[in-house]
Every structure is written in C-alpha cells, then in structure tokens.
Scaffold this motif. Structure first.
Motif, PDB file in Angstrom:
ATOM      1  N   HIS A 142       0.841  -1.201   0.000  1.00 46.23           N
ATOM      2  CA  HIS A 142       0.000   0.000   0.000  1.00 46.23           C
ATOM      3  C   HIS A 142       0.875   1.250   0.000  1.00 46.23           C
ATOM      4  N   LEU A 143       1.837   1.318   0.921  1.00 46.35           N
ATOM      5  CA  LEU A 143       2.703   2.497   1.000  1.00 46.35           C
ATOM      6  C   LEU A 143       3.543   2.665  -0.255  1.00 46.35           C
ATOM      7  N   ASP A 144       4.044   1.557  -0.820  1.00 48.57           N
ATOM      8  CA  ASP A 144       4.815   1.654  -2.065  1.00 48.57           C
ATOM      9  C   ASP A 144       3.991   2.372  -3.135  1.00 48.57           C
ATOM     10  N   HIS A 145       2.718   2.008  -3.258  1.00 49.55           N
ATOM     11  CA  HIS A 145       1.856   2.608  -4.282  1.00 49.55           C
ATOM     12  C   HIS A 145       1.567   4.082  -4.007  1.00 49.55           C
ATOM     13  N   VAL A 146       1.097   4.396  -2.796  1.00 48.29           N
ATOM     14  CA  VAL A 146       0.653   5.772  -2.542  1.00 48.29           C
ATOM     15  C   VAL A 146       1.818   6.735  -2.343  1.00 48.29           C
ATOM     16  N   LEU A 147       2.901   6.279  -1.709  1.00 49.35           N
ATOM     17  CA  LEU A 147       4.037   7.184  -1.531  1.00 49.35           C
ATOM     18  C   LEU A 147       4.701   7.498  -2.866  1.00 49.35           C
ATOM     19  N   LEU A 148       4.852   6.496  -3.726  1.00 50.88           N
ATOM     20  CA  LEU A 148       5.429   6.750  -5.048  1.00 50.88           C
ATOM     21  C   LEU A 148       4.540   7.711  -5.835  1.00 50.88           C
ATOM     22  N   ARG A 149       3.242   7.456  -5.830  1.00 51.83           N
ATOM     23  CA  ARG A 149       2.303   8.349  -6.528  1.00 51.83           C
ATOM     24  C   ARG A 149       2.435   9.776  -6.009  1.00 51.83           C
ATOM     25  N   ASP A 150       2.398   9.937  -4.694  1.00 49.62           N
ATOM     26  CA  ASP A 150       2.439  11.276  -4.104  1.00 49.62           C
ATOM     27  C   ASP A 150       3.786  11.952  -4.332  1.00 49.62           C
ATOM     28  N   TYR A 151       4.868  11.181  -4.273  1.00 52.66           N
ATOM     29  CA  TYR A 151       6.208  11.714  -4.537  1.00 52.66           C
ATOM     30  C   TYR A 151       6.281  12.255  -5.970  1.00 52.66           C
TER      31      TYR A 151
ATOM     32  N   LEU B 240      12.938   5.371  -7.117  1.00 54.10           N
ATOM     33  CA  LEU B 240      11.876   6.338  -6.848  1.00 54.10           C
ATOM     34  C   LEU B 240      11.099   5.982  -5.576  1.00 54.10           C
ATOM     35  N   VAL B 241      10.847   4.701  -5.360  1.00 50.31           N
ATOM     36  CA  VAL B 241      10.156   4.280  -4.137  1.00 50.31           C
ATOM     37  C   VAL B 241      11.016   4.628  -2.919  1.00 50.31           C
TER      38      VAL B 241
END
Length: 176
Positions: free
Chosen positions: A111-120, A163-164
C-alpha cells in the motif's frame, strides 16, 4: 512485432478511475477503507500504459477472503499476489474498461509503495519526466506480449525502486 503501448498523460484518466471506483464502491464499501488511484495514470504528466491501477485498501488482512469472494461475484478473477506478498491482484471482467485491481491492507508495504510513489511523483515533475522518458524508450524496445511485458517491467525496476526509496525518504523528512 507490435510495440508495447505507452502514451502521454491523458487528463481523462482520473475520470476513468472515478468511474471504476463508483462501480466497485457499492460492493466493497463496508470492507474498504478507501479505493485509491495508483500507478502512473494517477500522476499528472506521466506517460503510462493506458490502464488504470486501483488499490482497494482494507483495514486488516482478516477481511481479504470476503473481499475476494465479493469481487469474484462481480466477475473479477483472483490472481493471487503475483509475487508481491501483501497484495492481492485481480483480473477485471471483460465488459469493464481495462484496469489493474489490487487489494492491500492499509499501511502495508504494498500500500505504501503505491501511494508514496504516486504522491512523490505528483510533487516532482523532473522525476516524472525522467521516468516517462524511460518508459517510452522501453516500450519501443519490447513487444506487447507476456515476455515483452515482463522484460519491460524488469528493465524499469531499478528506476522504480530508486523512486520508491526516494518517496520513503521524503515521507521520513516530512515532505510527503
């Protein structure tokens, strides 16, 4: 040989996500914490395969069997974790526009991999440009078959991992 399709950002992608979210929400709302738009189509300006990625975020692993059952009842085929522990993948029904659907537990690594990468990426157009350029170049190199898709994913994995890692560092620094 047909090249893989990676296209420039389409401003209609958020609308496509919202349509998919509205189709799913009535059937999973009592199990889901949220339904998130993730992946490159969730990042304005990012080139992407024109396939919407969605995460159904649940509060705990214990609700996953019920979620899987409900999605099966809506025509989704459960594909297991596809090699990423903590994430369940689903193939959508043929009548629904193409998308990748995942189920994740809130706060879990997938979950964090997806949303943090998106937000970054949403905050860093320079990184979006660099990532987009790589994806466009790789799409021209690999065919649009299962072997080509696997090679494409493998070839971009180093930049994705970088990026992650940057997204986690930005979160730790309070920048996300």
């Amino acid at each position: 040989m047909t090249d893989m399709i990676v296209v420039n950002y389409d401003p209609r992608w958020p609308e496509r996500f919202e349509d998919l979210r509205q189709r799913l929400a009535p059937h999973v709302a009592d199990l889901a914490v949220s339904i998130e738009h993730v992946g490159s189509t969730a990042v304005p300006g990012c080139a992407a395969k024109p396939i919407i990625d969605l995460d159904i975020v649940v509060s705990e692993e214990a609700v996953m069997p019920e979620l899987i059952s409900r999605l099966a009842g809506r025509g989704y085929r459960h594909e297991g974790d596809l090699g990423i522990g903590g994430r369940e993948a689903f193939q959508g029904p043929p009548a629904v526009p193409g998308h990748h659907l995942y189920a994740v537990v809130a706060g879990s690594k997938p979950h964090l991999d997806h949303v943090l990468l998106r937000d970054y990426l949403r905050q860093r157009p320079d990184e979006v440009q660099r990532y987009s350029a790589l994806k466009v170049a790789l799409a021209q190199r690999f065919p649009a078959d299962s072997e080509g898709r696997a090679a494409y994913s493998a070839a971009k994995s180093a930049q994705v991992e970088e990026l992650v890692a940057k997204s986690y560092a930005a979160r730790a620094a309070g920048a996300l």
